[in-house]
Write a protein that holds these residues in place. Structure first.
Motif, PDB file in Angstrom:
ATOM      1  N   TRP A 130     -14.139-114.818  -3.917  1.00  0.00           N
ATOM      2  CA  TRP A 130     -13.262-114.846  -2.752  1.00  0.00           C
ATOM      3  C   TRP A 130     -13.145-116.278  -2.247  1.00  0.00           C
ATOM      4  O   TRP A 130     -12.072-116.760  -1.949  1.00  0.00           O
ATOM      5  CB  TRP A 130     -13.855-113.938  -1.674  1.00  0.00           C
ATOM      6  CG  TRP A 130     -13.070-113.936  -0.397  1.00  0.00           C
ATOM      7  CD1 TRP A 130     -11.987-113.172  -0.113  1.00  0.00           C
ATOM      8  CD2 TRP A 130     -13.325-114.733   0.759  1.00  0.00           C
ATOM      9  NE1 TRP A 130     -11.539-113.450   1.151  1.00  0.00           N
ATOM     10  CE2 TRP A 130     -12.334-114.395   1.713  1.00  0.00           C
ATOM     11  CE3 TRP A 130     -14.275-115.697   1.094  1.00  0.00           C
ATOM     12  CZ2 TRP A 130     -12.280-114.988   2.971  1.00  0.00           C
ATOM     13  CZ3 TRP A 130     -14.223-116.279   2.337  1.00  0.00           C
ATOM     14  CH2 TRP A 130     -13.235-115.921   3.259  1.00  0.00           C
TER      15      TRP A 130
ATOM     16  N   ASN B 254     -13.496-109.491   4.326  1.00  0.00           N
ATOM     17  CA  ASN B 254     -13.726-108.101   3.928  1.00  0.00           C
ATOM     18  C   ASN B 254     -14.606-107.463   4.988  1.00  0.00           C
ATOM     19  O   ASN B 254     -15.825-107.387   4.864  1.00  0.00           O
ATOM     20  CB  ASN B 254     -14.419-108.052   2.569  1.00  0.00           C
ATOM     21  CG  ASN B 254     -13.501-108.514   1.468  1.00  0.00           C
ATOM     22  OD1 ASN B 254     -12.328-108.143   1.437  1.00  0.00           O
ATOM     23  ND2 ASN B 254     -14.023-109.339   0.586  1.00  0.00           N
TER      24      ASN B 254
ATOM     25  N   GLU C 293      -9.691-107.885   0.730  1.00  0.00           N
ATOM     26  CA  GLU C 293      -9.485-107.568  -0.685  1.00  0.00           C
ATOM     27  C   GLU C 293      -9.952-106.171  -1.058  1.00  0.00           C
ATOM     28  O   GLU C 293      -9.377-105.511  -1.901  1.00  0.00           O
ATOM     29  CB  GLU C 293     -10.237-108.579  -1.554  1.00  0.00           C
ATOM     30  CG  GLU C 293      -9.507-109.889  -1.684  1.00  0.00           C
ATOM     31  CD  GLU C 293     -10.232-110.850  -2.606  1.00  0.00           C
ATOM     32  OE1 GLU C 293     -11.409-110.607  -2.938  1.00  0.00           O
ATOM     33  OE2 GLU C 293      -9.613-111.857  -2.985  1.00  0.00           O
ATOM     34  N   ARG C 294     -11.049-105.733  -0.436  1.00  0.00           N
ATOM     35  CA  ARG C 294     -11.600-104.435  -0.813  1.00  0.00           C
ATOM     36  C   ARG C 294     -11.300-103.347   0.220  1.00  0.00           C
ATOM     37  O   ARG C 294     -11.878-102.281   0.192  1.00  0.00           O
ATOM     38  CB  ARG C 294     -13.103-104.565  -1.065  1.00  0.00           C
ATOM     39  CG  ARG C 294     -13.367-105.249  -2.416  1.00  0.00           C
ATOM     40  CD  ARG C 294     -14.832-105.377  -2.739  1.00  0.00           C
ATOM     41  NE  ARG C 294     -15.400-106.619  -2.189  1.00  0.00           N
ATOM     42  CZ  ARG C 294     -16.370-106.650  -1.309  1.00  0.00           C
ATOM     43  NH1 ARG C 294     -16.889-105.525  -0.842  1.00  0.00           N
ATOM     44  NH2 ARG C 294     -16.826-107.800  -0.874  1.00  0.00           N
TER      45      ARG C 294
END
Ligand code: ATP
Length: 306
Positions: A10, A141, A186-187
């Motif tokens: 990341w 995240n 992102e997750r």
């Protein structure tokens, strides 16, 4: 503390984005000491911010020895004023922002905030007083709440909600599966460019800095998103010294001063009317944007592009 939870890939993505564009420098500095020559002077005091006046005094700068990217740039932004930077691609707009944030040191001249050379004060105090609304915000995240609270970690829940309301994103957040506790990044839930920018605005409103650096989104936004963003942006800039990188000239017609850059030099300056009257580079850029707007029939609904 944050560092422990940030995956390295990341960070890599992030770092490349920063190299390429003017994005999230603010978060970047908190995450990691960037490998750079910028260091605090021995015994440097904190920046004493009064009202956030900015001055570039005969600034020259190059990333390497072979080429000057900025050549003898001088301008002042009085407290609470808005200065807009416009130029063809690669003329040095983002570089001006990076120097103000002291991502790099100038080769010649000086960057001053409220009369203090940014090289003489602590980096932490400089950056604590500058809010950045990048074009492309990289979210942590983590929850939406954390992503806003990051602007001021001690903020109370009511303040976080109030910032979200002022950034015109609160109602949207309430539609997410777990509202403020929804995981993003992102997750987690992917947000649109317009939503991410409003999160960045909420974060900045919470931080409440004297100075705001703003990189307007280049991508076409649908009219509705555009309206939300413009309202939110005008709130984050109100009563703050603002430097904005403008891509759509229609958004800066009320700027106190517009600086037109070309090849690292300021080639024109003045407000919108004055620059139009001058009939130079700005006025031809303006004409071009009017023409392209009249010929483009389709608007891209970016807000719903996931
Ligand atoms: P754009 O409108 O495309 O975002 P800009 O006006 O913001 O462009 P800058 O990003 O400031 O322009 O770049 C000015 C010049 O400096 C360009 O020639 C660019 O290639 C160069 N440059 C930018 N960042 C770096 C870097 N990290 N290392 C070396 N050169 C760089």
């Amino acid at each position: 503390i944050v560092q422990l939870y940030v995956p390295l890939n990341w960070f890599g993505t992030y770092y490349r984005a920063i190299q390429k564009n003017f994005v999230d420098m603010e978060n970047m500095f908190d995450l990691m000491r960037v490998d750079s020559d910028v260091t605090d002077a021995a015994g440097a005091p904190d920046l004493l911010v009064r009202r956030g006046a900015i001055e570039f005094k005969h600034v020259s700068f190059g990333y390497g020895p072979e080429k000057l990217v900025l050549n003898n740039i001088s301008f002042k932004v009085p407290p609470g004023n808005t200065v807009a930077l416009v130029s063809p691609s690669g003329a040095g707009k983002s570089t001006i922002m990076r120097l103000l944030f002291r991502f790099y040191d100038v080769n010649e001249g000086a960057v001053l905030v409220d009369g203090q050379d940014v090289r003489t004060v602590t980096q932490a105090s400089l950056r604590a007083n500058i809010g950045v609304v990048p074009q492309d915000t990289v979210l942590f995240n983590n929850t939406i709440r954390y992503n806003i609270q990051y602007g001021r970690l001690s903020a109370a829940s009511a303040d976080i909600i109030s910032a979200a309301k002022n950034a015109d994103i609160h109602d949207r957040i309430l539609t997410f599966p777990d509202a403020y506790d929804t995981q993003v990044g992102e997750r987690g839930l992917k947000l649109s460019g317009g939503e991410k920018q409003r999160i960045a605005i909420a974060r900045t409103l919470l931080k409440d800095p004297a100075i705001v650096l703003l990189d307007e989104a280049t991508s076409a936004l649908d009219t509705n998103t555009e309206r939300h963003i413009q309202t939110a942006l005008s709130r984050v800039c109100a009563n703050r010294t603002t430097v904005i990188i403008a891509h759509r000239l229609s958004t800066i017609i009320h700027a106190d001063e517009i600086l037109v850059l070309k090849d690292g030099e300021i080639i024109e300056r003045g407000n919108h009317e004055a620059l139009l009257a001058q009939g130079g580079f700005y006025s031809s850029m303006w004409q071009q944007q009017l023409d392209s707007r009249n010929t483009s029939a389709v608007e891209t609904p970016a807000e719903n592009n996931r």
